[in-house]
Scaffold this motif. Sequence first.
Motif, short mmCIF file in Angstrom:
data_model
loop_
_atom_site.label_atom_id
_atom_site.label_comp_id
_atom_site.label_asym_id
_atom_site.label_seq_id
_atom_site.Cartn_x
_atom_site.Cartn_y
_atom_site.Cartn_z
N ARG A 155 -14.78 -4.05 20.34
CA ARG A 155 -13.77 -2.98 20.34
C ARG A 155 -13.46 -2.58 18.92
O ARG A 155 -13.25 -3.43 18.04
N LEU A 156 -13.42 -1.29 18.68
CA LEU A 156 -13.09 -0.78 17.36
C LEU A 156 -11.63 -0.35 17.33
O LEU A 156 -11.16 0.35 18.24
N ILE A 157 -10.93 -0.77 16.30
CA ILE A 157 -9.56 -0.32 16.07
C ILE A 157 -9.46 0.12 14.61
O ILE A 157 -10.19 -0.35 13.75
N VAL A 158 -8.56 1.04 14.37
CA VAL A 158 -8.42 1.61 13.03
C VAL A 158 -7.05 1.21 12.48
O VAL A 158 -6.02 1.44 13.13
N PRO A 159 -7.01 0.59 11.30
CA PRO A 159 -5.73 0.24 10.71
C PRO A 159 -4.89 1.49 10.44
O PRO A 159 -5.38 2.46 9.86
N ALA A 160 -3.65 1.46 10.89
CA ALA A 160 -2.75 2.60 10.68
C ALA A 160 -2.56 2.86 9.19
O ALA A 160 -2.44 4.01 8.77
N LYS A 161 -2.59 1.81 8.38
CA LYS A 161 -2.45 1.97 6.93
C LYS A 161 -3.55 2.86 6.36
O LYS A 161 -3.31 3.62 5.43
N ALA A 162 -4.76 2.74 6.90
CA ALA A 162 -5.87 3.55 6.40
C ALA A 162 -5.64 5.02 6.72
O ALA A 162 -5.85 5.89 5.86
N VAL A 163 -5.20 5.30 7.94
CA VAL A 163 -4.91 6.69 8.33
C VAL A 163 -3.78 7.23 7.46
O VAL A 163 -3.88 8.33 6.90
N ASP A 164 -2.71 6.46 7.33
CA ASP A 164 -1.56 6.90 6.52
C ASP A 164 -1.96 7.13 5.06
O ASP A 164 -1.54 8.11 4.45
N ALA A 165 -2.77 6.24 4.50
CA ALA A 165 -3.18 6.37 3.10
C ALA A 165 -4.02 7.62 2.88
O ALA A 165 -3.87 8.31 1.86
N MET A 166 -4.92 7.93 3.83
CA MET A 166 -5.73 9.15 3.70
C MET A 166 -4.85 10.40 3.74
O MET A 166 -5.03 11.32 2.94
N VAL A 167 -3.90 10.42 4.65
CA VAL A 167 -3.00 11.56 4.76
C VAL A 167 -2.16 11.69 3.49
O VAL A 167 -2.02 12.78 2.93
N GLU A 168 -1.61 10.57 3.02
CA GLU A 168 -0.79 10.60 1.81
C GLU A 168 -1.60 11.06 0.59
O GLU A 168 -1.10 11.82 -0.24
#
Length: 93
Positions: free
Chosen positions: A58-71
């Motif tokens: 199962r693949l999951i994506v760290p929310a920190k990675a998404v937030d950091a890209m957006v920021e």
Amino acid sequence: MYRNGATMRGLKMASQGATGAPRFYSVAEVAEIFGMSTMTVYRAIAAGEFPAVRIRGRLIVPAKAVDAMVEAAVAERTVVDAGTWVADAGTTA
């Protein structure tokens, strides 16, 4: 109830941080956040262009990675290329 006495609600809460914000997103959630198909996200992960964690298939994506890209996109007022961003984050981590 699960083997260790945890309930489904308890498992969901464990994946959230102290603020109640998620710590991880499913691929479907990431696709919805970015307005793209799940296949696009799966392909980006397979190509090493998007950060993810694999746990028993199962693949999951760290929310920190998404937030950091957006920021980064907002702070730099530019387009953040996920593939380049992942490569850069890997060399500095």
